[in-house]
Design an enzyme around this catalytic site. Structure first.
Site, short mmCIF file in Angstrom:
data_model
loop_
_atom_site.label_atom_id
_atom_site.label_comp_id
_atom_site.label_asym_id
_atom_site.label_seq_id
_atom_site.Cartn_x
_atom_site.Cartn_y
_atom_site.Cartn_z
N GLY A 94 14.07 59.35 -25.16
CA GLY A 94 14.60 60.71 -25.11
C GLY A 94 13.80 61.65 -25.98
O GLY A 94 14.37 62.48 -26.69
N ALA A 95 12.47 61.54 -25.91
CA ALA A 95 11.62 62.24 -26.88
C ALA A 95 10.93 63.47 -26.32
O ALA A 95 9.99 63.98 -26.92
CB ALA A 95 10.56 61.27 -27.41
N SER B 119 27.20 58.97 -32.71
CA SER B 119 27.81 60.28 -32.96
C SER B 119 29.15 60.08 -33.65
O SER B 119 29.80 59.05 -33.47
CB SER B 119 28.03 61.02 -31.63
OG SER B 119 28.83 62.17 -31.81
N TYR C 264 31.80 60.32 -23.02
CA TYR C 264 30.77 60.38 -24.06
C TYR C 264 31.24 59.66 -25.33
O TYR C 264 30.48 58.88 -25.92
CB TYR C 264 30.44 61.84 -24.37
CG TYR C 264 29.39 62.02 -25.43
CD1 TYR C 264 28.05 61.76 -25.16
CD2 TYR C 264 29.72 62.46 -26.71
CE1 TYR C 264 27.08 61.92 -26.14
CE2 TYR C 264 28.76 62.63 -27.69
CZ TYR C 264 27.44 62.36 -27.39
OH TYR C 264 26.48 62.53 -28.36
N GLY D 227 14.38 68.20 -28.43
CA GLY D 227 15.47 67.98 -29.36
C GLY D 227 15.20 66.96 -30.45
O GLY D 227 14.09 66.86 -30.99
N ILE D 228 16.23 66.17 -30.77
CA ILE D 228 16.15 65.20 -31.86
C ILE D 228 15.06 64.18 -31.60
O ILE D 228 14.31 63.79 -32.50
CB ILE D 228 17.50 64.49 -32.04
CG1 ILE D 228 18.60 65.49 -32.40
CG2 ILE D 228 17.41 63.41 -33.10
CD1 ILE D 228 20.00 64.90 -32.32
N GLY D 229 14.96 63.72 -30.36
CA GLY D 229 13.97 62.70 -30.05
C GLY D 229 12.55 63.17 -30.28
O GLY D 229 11.73 62.44 -30.86
#
Length: 280
Positions: free
Chosen positions: A10-11, A139, A161, A14-16
């Site tokens: 997931g890069a 999370s 989620y 965002g965070i990734g």
């Protein structure tokens, strides 16, 4: 991190992306995983532009597909003779119920089962590279998670989620027990409430609420701080089976601490990904 090899799912944003960028800045060779070839290549190019000389490898896979996760793992094993850090980061929230090609509710498939399947597929490489680290982005939503809430009837994006994020924490605890003495650690984390595009698969009230609050959320670079801490800091060398927020270990929910539930979810998840029951 010079001489190490890291993989971040997931890069593409965002965070990734920020996690991969931070690892490249620290000197690691970084493999990034995205669902779309063009976006993944752009993310890799952006990291190389920011970190001259960085070695960044782009891998493409839809992690909600078990066949593509296995293909990704095979590509990684072919590309690398070691893997020092695996960051399970990819995830999304969806406002409608759907099942994957494997017949599994897609939030659970992408946000939980993909973590487990990719980790197990790469576990021998991680063990051979020990000391190595597995970092899974969960999370605080896990605290409202309940296992068994993925029914199409009365589907709720938040419930699905939260269940998947509880799955991340349960998986990490069960995995850490199995890795004791191997030199490979496994920890999970809450990144903070970050202004990313992870809710891009939602509409309705949740999608609208996300758009409203997004300007007040923390930046992706701040959200990546705990992932980078767990991936790189000597302070957590040998630390395993914990859940972190703001770079510190913090308590998890009662459900997440339930060892019997950890083992039930481990066993049921193995069945869902088609792994043999004899797996530890």
């Amino acid at each position: 991190m010079t001489g190490t090899v890291c993989l971040v799912t997931g890069a593409t944003s965002g965070i990734g992306h920020e996690t991969a960028l931070g690892l490249a800045r620290a000197g690691a060779r970084v493999g990034i995983v995205g669902r779309d070839r063009a976006r993944t290549d752009r993310s890799a190019q952006a990291i190389r532009a920011d970190v001259p000389g960085a070695v960044v490898d782009a891998f493409v896979a839809d992690l909600s597909s078990q066949a593509q996760v296995r293909h990704l793992a095979a590509e990684v094993r072919s590309a690398y003779d070691r893997l020092d850090v695996l960051v399970n980061n990819a995830g999304a929230i969806f406002d409608s119920h759907a099942v994957t090609e494997d017949g599994i509710e897609r939030t659970w498939a992408l946000d939980h089962l993909a973590y487990m399947l990719l980790t197990l597929e790469l576990l021998d490489l991680l063990k051979a590279s020990a000391p190595a680290r597995i970092v899974s982005v969960a999370s605080m939503a896990h605290k409202r998670g309940r296992i068994g809430t993925d029914s199409a009837t009365g589907y709720s994006a938040i419930k699905a989620y939260s269940q998947a994020k509880l799955g991340n924490v349960l998986f990490t605890a069960a995995l850490a027990r199995r890795l004791a003495g191997s030199g490979v650690t496994a920890n999970s984390l809450h990144p903070g409430v970050v202004a990313t595009g992870f809710a891009g698969g939602t509409g309705g009230w949740f999608g609208l609420a996300w758009k409203v609050i997004r300007p007040f959320l923390i930046a992706p670079s701040d959200g990546a701080a705990t992932s980078l801490h767990l991936a790189t800091s000597p302070d957590v060398e040998g630390v395993s089976g914990l859940y972190f927020a703001r770079c510190r270990p913090v308590p998890v929910s009662a459900a997440a601490r339930d060892e019997a539930l950890q083992e039930r979810v481990w066993a049921s998840s193995l069945r869902q990904i088609g792994e043999p029951g004899s797996l530890p």
